[in-house]
Design an enzyme around this catalytic site. Structure first.
Site, mmCIF file in Angstrom:
data_model
loop_
_atom_site.group_PDB
_atom_site.id
_atom_site.type_symbol
_atom_site.label_atom_id
_atom_site.label_comp_id
_atom_site.label_asym_id
_atom_site.label_seq_id
_atom_site.Cartn_x
_atom_site.Cartn_y
_atom_site.Cartn_z
ATOM 1 N N ASP A 8 -5.212 33.378 20.351
ATOM 2 C CA ASP A 8 -5.376 33.848 21.702
ATOM 3 C C ASP A 8 -6.484 34.847 21.815
ATOM 4 O OD1 ASP A 8 -5.176 33.661 24.361
ATOM 5 O OD2 ASP A 8 -3.330 35.041 24.281
ATOM 6 N N HIS A 25 -14.826 30.050 22.251
ATOM 7 C CA HIS A 25 -14.158 28.848 21.466
ATOM 8 C C HIS A 25 -14.627 28.468 20.316
ATOM 9 C CE1 HIS A 25 -11.199 29.293 24.846
ATOM 10 N NE2 HIS A 25 -11.992 28.422 25.769
ATOM 11 N N LEU A 120 -2.042 22.049 1.408
ATOM 12 C CA LEU A 120 -1.569 22.645 2.801
ATOM 13 C C LEU A 120 -1.545 21.813 3.794
ATOM 14 C CD1 LEU A 120 -1.251 25.437 4.166
ATOM 15 C CD2 LEU A 120 -3.784 24.931 4.829
ATOM 16 N N GLU A 191 9.974 35.512 11.705
ATOM 17 C CA GLU A 191 9.343 36.789 11.717
ATOM 18 C C GLU A 191 8.280 36.804 12.660
ATOM 19 O OE1 GLU A 191 11.019 39.289 10.284
ATOM 20 O OE2 GLU A 191 12.594 38.151 9.541
HETATM 21 C C1 IPE Z 1 -1.669 30.228 24.409
HETATM 22 O O1 IPE Z 1 -2.592 30.905 24.923
HETATM 23 C C2 IPE Z 1 -2.022 28.555 24.271
HETATM 24 C C3 IPE Z 1 -3.088 28.431 23.035
HETATM 25 C C4 IPE Z 1 -3.403 29.607 22.201
HETATM 26 C C5 IPE Z 1 -3.388 27.232 22.734
HETATM 27 P P1 IPE Z 1 -2.901 30.860 26.489
HETATM 28 O O2 IPE Z 1 -3.907 31.930 26.674
HETATM 29 O O3 IPE Z 1 -2.854 29.742 27.303
HETATM 30 O O4 IPE Z 1 -1.440 31.870 27.114
HETATM 31 P P2 IPE Z 1 -0.992 32.722 28.271
HETATM 32 O O5 IPE Z 1 -1.535 32.029 29.458
HETATM 33 O O6 IPE Z 1 -1.729 34.030 28.008
HETATM 34 O O7 IPE Z 1 0.393 32.830 28.048
HETATM 35 C C1 IPE Z 2 -7.371 30.944 23.147
HETATM 36 O O1 IPE Z 2 -8.156 31.891 23.896
HETATM 37 C C2 IPE Z 2 -7.930 29.367 23.168
HETATM 38 C C3 IPE Z 2 -7.085 28.455 23.928
HETATM 39 C C4 IPE Z 2 -5.810 28.458 24.785
HETATM 40 C C5 IPE Z 2 -7.631 27.083 24.003
HETATM 41 P P1 IPE Z 2 -8.034 31.809 25.327
HETATM 42 O O2 IPE Z 2 -8.947 30.867 26.035
HETATM 43 O O3 IPE Z 2 -6.755 31.902 25.919
HETATM 44 O O4 IPE Z 2 -8.799 33.279 25.734
HETATM 45 P P2 IPE Z 2 -8.262 34.582 26.723
HETATM 46 O O5 IPE Z 2 -6.747 34.755 26.247
HETATM 47 O O6 IPE Z 2 -8.675 34.213 27.804
HETATM 48 O O7 IPE Z 2 -9.125 35.710 25.921
HETATM 49 MG MG MG Z 3 -5.279 33.252 26.322
#
Ligand code: IPE
Ligand code: IPE
Ligand code: MG
Length: 224
Positions: A8, A25, A120, A191
């Protein structure tokens, strides 16, 4: 062990640099490559599951969803060599029937070409939601008129279908302290580790430190 990561923070990483979210991304995909290579060469890690697209991520703007689909397709096309070179088996959990035929075919090809590797198993969670996975499993159980039991629910989960064990260590980057519908059943005794590092800044060095911390923990599974 099975290491699981909620990757994330791509959007926030890009925003902080004055870039479009899509740049986050792109950088995030590079980090997937580095972390996968690290795990393939680490004897302790047998499974690496990565949350790449949730059942809730369809709510994002159309251009971002389309970008992510394209990125995934390009990734599988360009990184096949990385899988082959590192002897990584590629697997997917989640309901990919919602993806384009082209992308589904690409996923199938990658699976097929890497299926005999044992160093893996990298598991990408695509259109994955823990609730959706459990619901689909219970539906199969009912359709087959089987007894409702822990084992029977488990055997129809996407993970069990592909012989992926429960999670040992769950990491989430970006500072959010939640699981966002990831592997709800399989993290029963995982964990957990939360880091403020945004996914595009995550490194094998930080992962090494987290694994060291994990190894010091005492896992009791309800016993004493
Ligand atoms: C969780 O991240 C999903 C992925 C990493 C693919 P999100 O950014 O979608 O989650 P929320 O909305 O912060 O909970
Ligand atoms: C995680 O990063 C990737 C996906 C959910 C595809 P985010 O796109 O959720 O990035 P933030 O959380 O908005 O920074
Ligand atoms: Mg996110």
């Amino acid at each position: 062990m099975h290491l699981s990561i909620i990757m994330d923070g791509n959007g926030r990483w890009a925003k902080a640099k004055g870039l479009n979210r899509t740049e986050g991304h792109k950088k995030g995909a590079q980090v997937v490559k580095e972390i996968t290579t690290f795990c393939a060469n680490n004897d302790k890690i047998n499974y690496l599951s990565l949350y790449a697209f949730s059942t809730e991520n369809w709510k994002r703007p159309k251009y971002e969803v389309e970008f992510l689909m394209k990125l995934l397709d390009n990734w599988l096309k360009n990184e096949l060599d990385t899988y082959l070179k590192n002897e990584v088996k590629f697997e997917v959990i989640g309901d990919i029937s919602k993806f384009s035929d082209k992308l589904q075919k690409r996923i199938e090809i990658t699976r097929e070409k890497t299926k005999n590797f044992t160093k893996l198993t990298q598991v990408l969670a695509l259109n994955y939601g823990g609730r959706d996975e459990i619901t689909r499993a219970v539906k199969k159980l009912c359709d087959n008129k089987e007894k409702i039991s822990d084992e029977n629910i488990n055997k129809y989960l996407d993970t069990a279908i592909h012989n992926i064990p429960d999670v040992d260590l769950l990491i989430r980057t970006s500072g959010e302290i939640r699981v966002s519908n990831f592997l709800l059943w399989q993290i029963a005794y995982a964990e957990m580790f939360f880091t403020k590092t945004l996914w595009p800044d995550f490194t094998p060095q930080e992962l090494e430190k987290i694994i060291e911390d994990f190894e010091k923990r005492e896992r009791r599974y309800g016993g004493i």
